[in-house]
Design an enzyme around this catalytic site. Structure first.
Site, mmCIF file in Angstrom:
data_model
loop_
_atom_site.group_PDB
_atom_site.id
_atom_site.type_symbol
_atom_site.label_atom_id
_atom_site.label_comp_id
_atom_site.label_asym_id
_atom_site.label_seq_id
_atom_site.Cartn_x
_atom_site.Cartn_y
_atom_site.Cartn_z
ATOM 1 N N TYR A 61 0.946 -1.334 0.165
ATOM 2 C CA TYR A 61 -0.001 0.586 -0.042
ATOM 3 C C TYR A 61 1.184 1.119 0.044
ATOM 4 O O TYR A 61 1.593 2.016 1.419
ATOM 5 C CB TYR A 61 -0.903 0.265 1.438
ATOM 6 C CG TYR A 61 -1.868 -1.054 1.313
ATOM 7 C CD1 TYR A 61 -2.251 -1.915 0.403
ATOM 8 C CD2 TYR A 61 -2.494 -1.302 2.375
ATOM 9 C CE1 TYR A 61 -2.878 -2.836 0.500
ATOM 10 C CE2 TYR A 61 -3.575 -2.312 2.130
ATOM 11 C CZ TYR A 61 -3.474 -3.113 1.565
ATOM 12 O OH TYR A 61 -4.503 -4.338 1.349
ATOM 13 N N HIS A 145 -0.330 -12.406 1.179
ATOM 14 C CA HIS A 145 -0.710 -11.720 0.039
ATOM 15 C C HIS A 145 -0.872 -11.909 -1.389
ATOM 16 O O HIS A 145 0.245 -12.113 -1.674
ATOM 17 C CB HIS A 145 0.179 -9.995 0.330
ATOM 18 C CG HIS A 145 -0.910 -8.469 0.054
ATOM 19 N ND1 HIS A 145 -0.102 -7.685 0.196
ATOM 20 C CD2 HIS A 145 -2.821 -8.702 -0.131
ATOM 21 C CE1 HIS A 145 -1.771 -6.546 -0.079
ATOM 22 N NE2 HIS A 145 -2.224 -7.481 -0.600
#
Length: 333
Positions: A61, A145
């Site tokens: 992110y 992830h």
């Protein structure tokens, strides 16, 4: 099934508890648009003020920007007052001379690059770098992830490295985060997983996770954190051009979202409130993490979550064919 979704819940048997509403921190990493530093910190402060002290971030992110901003916002706060999750599988490195940053949807990011790394050393180095950016000694939850294209590495090295960190009490709960519920179902069936973060596949518009992932989680005692409850925005504002899975919504889905909104309006319930509450009809769901790019958005999500929703609304959606009759509903009586 009757299940009021209030109060903290334990993730699997990990001892980690989370409030039912949390903050997804991708917007703090400048997802699609820049968010100023002070505004980002105000979002975190608001989340804490409304009881949504469950923060989910990742190196991906904003190439570490989300973690850095979250860390600055949480500095000096009692570590026992919030729950923190981050992710591994993407290690960050400095850019090489002449190399350009690949934003992947994030803007105004630090000059870093992502490297897929599921090695034992890579997992540990990624987590250590996250802890430094976050300014904490430990996080509560670590997810592998977006591993759907890297399952061989996950089984060979990635998950064993994460399980070792859990056994050493470096982290308390481990799992996987992605939007492919079928892959999550396979991983939960095969591995000792405390929690999964499933984005967009268990919503008012999608039952995919109900058919593949949620039965396995219920059988294995694995908790589910849901993300993407608004399906990229379609369930937040079903107007022409609304996004679904990060692209313009197909006409049939847009029409269905509008019908959902019309029924909700009959009961004076915002569509967003119903979208946020719906996943909690299934008992494996422990929490929902929702992104916010402004403190007002975080405050709105908290207000929507506590909004009274009459059971008749859910029964009407079923009667109208907008929800399948076999789905569990978040009934209150």
């Amino acid at each position: 099934m009757r299940y009021p979704p209030y109060g903290p819940r334990e993730l699997g048997r990990s001892g980690v508890t989370v409030p039912p509403l949390g903050l997804g921190c991708a917007p703090l990493g400048n997802l699609y648009r820049a968010v100023g530093e002070e505004r980002a910190q105000d979002v975190v402060r608001t989340a804490l003020a409304v009881g949504a002290g469950h923060f989910d971030t990742a190196p991906h992110y904003g190439l570490g920007l989300s973690e850095e901003r979250l860390g600055r916002a949480l500095r000096g706060r009692d570590r026992a007052t919030y729950t923190l999750s981050t992710k591994v599988g993407r290690r960050l490195r400095p850019l090489a001379p002449g190399e350009e940053t690949a934003g992947e949807g994030f803007v105004d990011t630090p000059a870093r690059a992502r490297v897929r790394d599921f090695s034992r050393a890579g997992i540990r180095a990624t987590l250590e770098a996250s802890l430094e950016r976050l300014g904490v000694d430990a996080v509560d939850i670590v997810y592998l992830h977006d591993v759907e294209d890297h399952l061989h590495e996950v089984y060979e090295t990635g998950f064993p490295a994460l399980a070792e960190l859990r056994a050493q009490r470096v982290v308390r709960a481990i799992g996987f985060g992605m939007n492919h519920s079928g892959v999550l179902a396979r991983l939960v069936a095969d591995l000792d997983v405390d929690v999964v973060l499933c984005a967009g596949r268990w919503t008012l518009l999608e039952r995919t996770a109900f058919d593949d992932l949620l039965p396995v989680c219920a059988r294995r005692g694995t908790s589910v954190v849901v993300g993407g409850v608004y399906n990229s925005g379609l369930l937040a504002d079903p107007s022409p051009g609304a996004p679904y899975n990060y692209a313009p919504a197909p006409g049939a889905l847009l029409d269905r979202a509008r019908q959902l909104a019309a029924v909700c309006a009959r009961f004076d319930v915002p569509l967003k409130a119903a979208a946020l509450r719906f996943p909690f009809g299934h008992r494996s769901v422990a929490s929902a993490v929702v992104g916010a790019a402004a403190p007002e958005e975080m405050a709105e999500n908290a207000a929507l979550f506590t909004r009274h929703i009459p059971d008749e609304l859910w029964h009407t959606l079923v009667a109208r064919g907008l929800l399948d009759p076999d789905l569990p509903l978040p009934l209150t009586e």
